[in-house]
Scaffold this motif. Structure first.
Motif, PDB file in Angstrom:
ATOM      1  N   GLU A 601       0.831  -1.204   0.000  1.00 18.43           N
ATOM      2  CA  GLU A 601       0.000   0.000   0.000  1.00 18.43           C
ATOM      3  C   GLU A 601       0.861   1.248   0.000  1.00 18.43           C
ATOM      4  O   GLU A 601       0.562   2.209  -0.715  1.00 18.43           O
ATOM      5  CB  GLU A 601      -0.904  -0.015   1.233  1.00 18.43           C
ATOM      6  CG  GLU A 601      -1.799   1.210   1.352  1.00 18.43           C
ATOM      7  CD  GLU A 601      -2.621   1.189   2.625  1.00 18.43           C
ATOM      8  OE1 GLU A 601      -2.574   0.156   3.335  1.00 18.43           O
ATOM      9  OE2 GLU A 601      -3.276   2.211   2.920  1.00 18.43           O
ATOM     10  N   VAL A 602       1.938   1.238   0.777  1.00 19.43           N
ATOM     11  CA  VAL A 602       2.832   2.404   0.825  1.00 19.43           C
ATOM     12  C   VAL A 602       3.502   2.600  -0.525  1.00 19.43           C
ATOM     13  O   VAL A 602       3.635   3.720  -1.023  1.00 19.43           O
ATOM     14  CB  VAL A 602       3.868   2.237   1.946  1.00 19.43           C
ATOM     15  CG1 VAL A 602       4.942   3.309   1.860  1.00 19.43           C
ATOM     16  CG2 VAL A 602       3.196   2.271   3.301  1.00 19.43           C
ATOM     17  N   LEU A 608       3.297   9.480  -1.933  1.00 17.84           N
ATOM     18  CA  LEU A 608       4.664   9.208  -1.494  1.00 17.84           C
ATOM     19  C   LEU A 608       5.619   8.974  -2.656  1.00 17.84           C
ATOM     20  O   LEU A 608       6.747   8.534  -2.458  1.00 17.84           O
ATOM     21  CB  LEU A 608       4.677   7.985  -0.567  1.00 17.84           C
ATOM     22  CG  LEU A 608       3.778   8.078   0.666  1.00 17.84           C
ATOM     23  CD1 LEU A 608       3.805   6.774   1.431  1.00 17.84           C
ATOM     24  CD2 LEU A 608       4.227   9.229   1.551  1.00 17.84           C
ATOM     25  N   GLN A 609       5.157   9.266  -3.908  1.00 22.16           N
ATOM     26  CA  GLN A 609       6.012   9.000  -5.072  1.00 22.16           C
ATOM     27  C   GLN A 609       7.270   9.864  -5.067  1.00 22.16           C
ATOM     28  O   GLN A 609       8.309   9.465  -5.590  1.00 22.16           O
ATOM     29  CB  GLN A 609       5.206   9.232  -6.366  1.00 22.16           C
ATOM     30  CG  GLN A 609       4.143   8.168  -6.617  1.00 22.16           C
ATOM     31  CD  GLN A 609       3.396   8.392  -7.935  1.00 22.16           C
ATOM     32  OE1 GLN A 609       3.607   9.407  -8.615  1.00 22.16           O
ATOM     33  NE2 GLN A 609       2.531   7.452  -8.267  1.00 22.16           N
ATOM     34  N   GLU A 632       8.487  11.906   8.591  1.00 18.98           N
ATOM     35  CA  GLU A 632       7.533  13.006   8.497  1.00 18.98           C
ATOM     36  C   GLU A 632       6.547  12.782   7.348  1.00 18.98           C
ATOM     37  O   GLU A 632       5.338  13.004   7.504  1.00 18.98           O
ATOM     38  CB  GLU A 632       8.293  14.319   8.286  1.00 18.98           C
ATOM     39  CG  GLU A 632       7.388  15.548   8.160  1.00 18.98           C
ATOM     40  CD  GLU A 632       8.184  16.816   7.918  1.00 18.98           C
ATOM     41  OE1 GLU A 632       9.426  16.711   7.768  1.00 18.98           O
ATOM     42  OE2 GLU A 632       7.583  17.895   7.852  1.00 18.98           O
ATOM     43  N   ALA A 633       7.047  12.338   6.188  1.00 22.05           N
ATOM     44  CA  ALA A 633       6.170  12.139   5.032  1.00 22.05           C
ATOM     45  C   ALA A 633       5.153  11.022   5.288  1.00 22.05           C
ATOM     46  O   ALA A 633       3.978  11.152   4.929  1.00 22.05           O
ATOM     47  CB  ALA A 633       7.012  11.817   3.798  1.00 22.05           C
ATOM     48  N   ALA A 637       1.000  11.358   5.580  1.00 20.68           N
ATOM     49  CA  ALA A 637       0.102  10.541   4.741  1.00 20.68           C
ATOM     50  C   ALA A 637      -0.839   9.679   5.567  1.00 20.68           C
ATOM     51  O   ALA A 637      -1.684   8.967   5.000  1.00 20.68           O
ATOM     52  CB  ALA A 637       0.923   9.674   3.797  1.00 20.68           C
ATOM     53  N   GLY A 638      -0.695   9.697   6.891  1.00 18.67           N
ATOM     54  CA  GLY A 638      -1.621   8.962   7.739  1.00 18.67           C
ATOM     55  C   GLY A 638      -1.144   7.602   8.185  1.00 18.67           C
ATOM     56  O   GLY A 638      -1.913   6.857   8.817  1.00 18.67           O
ATOM     57  N   TYR A 639       0.129   7.261   7.924  1.00 22.91           N
ATOM     58  CA  TYR A 639       0.671   5.980   8.379  1.00 22.91           C
ATOM     59  C   TYR A 639       1.299   6.133   9.768  1.00 22.91           C
ATOM     60  O   TYR A 639       1.734   7.225  10.128  1.00 22.91           O
ATOM     61  CB  TYR A 639       1.720   5.471   7.377  1.00 22.91           C
ATOM     62  CG  TYR A 639       1.130   5.161   6.009  1.00 22.91           C
ATOM     63  CD1 TYR A 639       0.508   3.946   5.770  1.00 22.91           C
ATOM     64  CD2 TYR A 639       1.198   6.107   4.978  1.00 22.91           C
ATOM     65  CE1 TYR A 639      -0.027   3.680   4.510  1.00 22.91           C
ATOM     66  CE2 TYR A 639       0.659   5.851   3.728  1.00 22.91           C
ATOM     67  CZ  TYR A 639       0.043   4.632   3.504  1.00 22.91           C
ATOM     68  OH  TYR A 639      -0.516   4.361   2.282  1.00 22.91           O
TER      69      TYR A 639
END
Length: 789
Positions: A601-602, A608-609, A632-633, A637-639
């Motif tokens: 999924e990540v 996240l590209q 931080e990224a 993104a909610g992870y």
């Protein structure tokens, strides 16, 4: 009667009177003078006399003016002053007390029939004693003829218009010289000044000034007396009475606000350190931001910044040596300060405010170049600021407990106590100091609190506590002083519990103890002084710092006096279940997880590209960015990732707090008054006086030494004869005058009793100082027995 010099007068004073003089004028012994002649010379200097007069009240200065006015030659007398003041209706006892006070300051010396005024008084005071000008005959012969005719002078005064009489009354009150426009004296002018000049009631002195003759002034003062209106009593201070406990409660409430605001300000500075301006101050934009964050106005924010910096809680750190760029940071002392109780924390802030040589009220005003003055800028340094604050608070301290006064009344009282120090600028500064005292919590409703009185007494103490000479019982030593102890009884007791609410808020029913405050800082988001909000982000922050879900459950159960809401329990479990399910490292950095679907999924997430993730294994992704950037990224993104080290252990993410070095004390930067921080204890005063007396005795002995000894070796006994005299004195155990050349090439003499002589040296005892001296024989220029001197 034979007159004596000031040096002879000081020499004849007993030690207790010399001690009183030095306490009033400590600048006279900094550094200690060599003898009484040097002390007298220093006491008569212009700067020293001006400083002494600055501490004298209005009535005493008026009596000094009376002494100057009645002076004949170099002296005056108490009787002549009493004769003048009797016409003003002033009690003779008060006049004699004022003369004695002038003697105590060594501004006036000598017996009542022959009082002498030190010379520099005329240099630092008005050239017109008592506000009276020169005789008319000295100014203008025609004016002299007018005043010689008493009836004609009265008729001329009665003919003056109201405007002209107003000019005369103004000059009669003093000073007698006034400036006028050049056009006012032209023949076609109808100004009252021209009318007075034409009738010789005023005499022109220069191109644009006129002077009122003393005879005219005395006639105008016939009702008030020759000296005019005298002020033997201070102005009546309008006060109101309140319950002292009410003042203490108001002050204690402000203390809680001050400590909380100071901590909020310092934490905000630590999170995003502001740059130090090239001028050395704090930027206006940052100050406005801090005012909004703390919840105060900009002026109070500037005051708060100055106080915490003066207390050593905010310092500077250089971040670029080449461009000399610095930032403001909390200091190591701040970490220790946070461990204190509220009373001890307040004590440090209050002492810093009372003693700092800064003027925060000037922040926002313009300097001489029309530039705004910033907080922490060097231009805000004012050496007299501590004395102004303490003098204003002493006016309140002189009132009965519970009495309050308005700032204008305090300024009027100080204008009588120290009139030479009060002007328009200092009046505004005193009123600002009283407002700052209320902000600091020293006053309440305009009256001094009980613990404020104790704090002033502690700062004015002569010497340290004999049971605690090293000061280990100070707030820095985790013990409370008298003022802090009293304040501690007024503050609510620190609490060790919270009240959890259904909306995930935690209410603290009082000031939290240090341990609880640290836990709440990590677990909750502070919304007000007593309310913290628990969110998913704050829970994750706690987990990042090393807490587990079980630790958080146990913490809340232990700290909360209300049941833990079920929604909070579920939130902790949910965040903890996802927390650490994904871990990152450096490959430059990598992402790994036991859950292959999560890795997929990540990798497929378009958000996240830009990270350039690359699959290394079904459960591992590599990244070209640093672990911090990757962490931080992913969180944006909610992870829920967690960073790990090379061993696979989770890295606790609580950052190390940066700390700066405290700023140098402002009191050490160009302080004009060298006695501002001097506190002379009794033993030190006794030692200084003994040193002066010994030096004076040595100087007098040196002046009595025989000429043959005082002169260099060119005259008097030869060196061989001098040695014979010394040997004979050694055998007879008698005293002898010894002339010698010291290490600096200067000639000196000393009366000693030889003890031994050999190996090129003479050892002799000075009976006056009870000291043993050693003289090199080749430096001795002469020796004469005492009996032949």
């Amino acid at each position: 009667m034979t007159t004596i010099s000031l040096a002879d007068h000081l020499r004849a004073l007993p030690d207790d009177e010399l001690t009183a003089l030095i306490r009033l004028r400590p600048d006279l012994v900094i550094p200690p003078p060599s003898d009484f002649s040097a002390l007298a010379h220093r006491a008569q200097s212009r700067v020293a006399v001006a400083r002494a007069l600055d501490a004298i009240d209005q009535f005493t200065l008026e009596i000094l003016d009376a002494l100057r006015y009645t002076r004949v030659g170099h002296g005056s007398s108490a009787e002549s002053v009493l004769a003048l003041t009797a016409q003003s209706g002033v009690d003779a006892v008060r006049v004699r007390a004022a003369i004695d006070r002038l003697r105590t300051f060594a501004v006036v010396y000598g017996p009542d029939p022959a009082l002498r005024i030190v010379g520099a008084v005329d240099e630092v005071c008005s050239p017109f004693p008592a506000g009276l000008g020169r005789p008319a005959e000295e100014l203008d012969p025609v004016a002299g003829a007018l005043v010689a005719d008493a009836a004609g002078l009265r008729r001329t005064l009665l003919a003056a218009s109201p405007a002209a009489r107003a000019v005369l009354d103004r000059l009669a009150a003093g000073p007698p010289v006034g400036t006028v426009a050049a056009t006012a004296l032209l023949p076609d002018s109808d100004s009252p000044v021209r009318w007075l000049v034409e009738r010789h009631l005023l005499v022109p002195v220069g191109r644009d000034a006129v002077e009122l003759p003393v005879e005219v002034a005395l006639l105008l003062r016939r009702e008030a007396g020759p000296l005019g209106q005298l002020h033997p009593e201070p102005p009546q201070l309008q006060t109101s009475q309140r319950d002292p406990a009410q003042l203490d409660r108001a002050g204690a409430g402000q203390v809680l606000e001050l400590v909380r605001n100071a901590e909020t300000l310092i934490e905000t500075i630590g999170q995003e350190p502001p740059a130090v301006l090239r001028s050395g101050g704090l930027g206006i934009r940052e100050l406005r931001r801090y005012a909004k964050t703390v919840g105060v106005d900009e002026q109070q924010a500037a005051l708060l910044v100055e106080i915490v910096t003066a207390a050593g809680l905010i310092g500077e750190e250089i971040i670029d040596n080449k461009r000399v760029e610095s930032v403001f940071l909390p200091t190591v002392a701040y970490d220790a300060w946070r461990a204190f109780g509220i009373a001890a924390r307040w004590h440090r802030l209050a002492v810093a405010w009372l003693t700092m040589t800064r003027a925060p009220a000037l922040v926002g005003q313009r300097d001489d170049r029309d530039r705004p003055l910033n907080a922490l800028a060097p231009e805000l340094s004012r050496p007299g600021a501590p004395a102004q604050r303490k003098s204003a608070l002493r006016v309140l301290a002189d009132l009965a407990p519970g009495q309050t006064a308005v700032p204008a009344g305090v300024v009027e009282t100080l204008a009588w106590r120290t009139p030479r120090r009060i002007n328009r600028a200092t009046s505004a500064a005193i009123e600002a100091s009283l407002a700052e005292a209320a902000f600091v919590g020293l006053t309440g409703f305009g009256g001094l609190t009980g613990y404020g009185r104790l704090l002033l007494a502690e700062l004015a103490a002569e010497a340290p506590d004999p049971e605690d000479p090293l000061g280990i019982g100070s707030p820095e030593g985790y013990a409370l002083s008298g003022s802090a102890s009293l304040l501690d009884t007024l503050l609510p007791a620190p609490v060790d519990h919270v009240l959890l609410q259904a909306d995930l808020s935690a209410i603290v029913p009082g000031p939290p103890e240090p341990t609880l405050a640290g836990e709440l800082e990590l677990l909750g988001l502070q919304e007000s002084a007593s309310v913290y909000r628990i969110t998913a982000d704050t829970i994750r922050r706690s987990l990042d710092a090393g807490y587990s879900a079980a630790d958080l459950h146990a913490l809340l159960a232990r700290r909360s006096r209300t049941p833990v809401p079920q929604t909070l329990t579920y939130l902790i479990d949910d965040v903890a279940r996802r927390h650490g399910g994904m871990r990152i490292g450096s490959a430059n950095s990598y992402v790994r997880s036991d859950d292959e679907s999560m890795i997929a999924e990540v990798l497929a997430d378009r958000r996240l590209q830009t990270l350039g993730l690359r699959r290394l294994a079904p459960t591992v992704l590599a990244c070209r960015h640093t672990p911090a950037r990757l962490l931080e990224a992913l969180r944006e993104a909610g992870y829920p990732p967690v960073q790990e080290d090379s061993t696979g252990a989770a890295v606790l993410s609580r950052p190390k707090q940066r700390r700066g070095a405290p700023r140098p004390s402002w009191a050490s930067r160009g302080v004009e008054d060298p006695t501002a921080a001097v506190r002379l204890s009794g033993p030190r005063l006794a030692g200084v006086i003994e040193q002066i007396r010994r030096g004076d005795a040595a100087a007098r002995v040196a002046r009595r030494a025989p000429v043959t000894v005082r002169a260099n070796g060119a005259s008097g006994a030869s060196h061989t004869e001098a040695l014979e005299v010394l040997q004979q004195a050694l055998r007879d155990k008698t005293r002898v005058w010894v002339g010698y050349v010291d290490a600096h090439g200067a000639t000196a003499s000393r009366l000693v009793r030889p003890v031994s002589m050999g190996s090129g040296y003479l050892r002799a005892e000075d009976e006056r100082t009870e000291m043993l001296h050693t003289f090199a024989l080749h430096r001795i220029t002469g020796a004469v027995p005492e009996s032949e001197s």
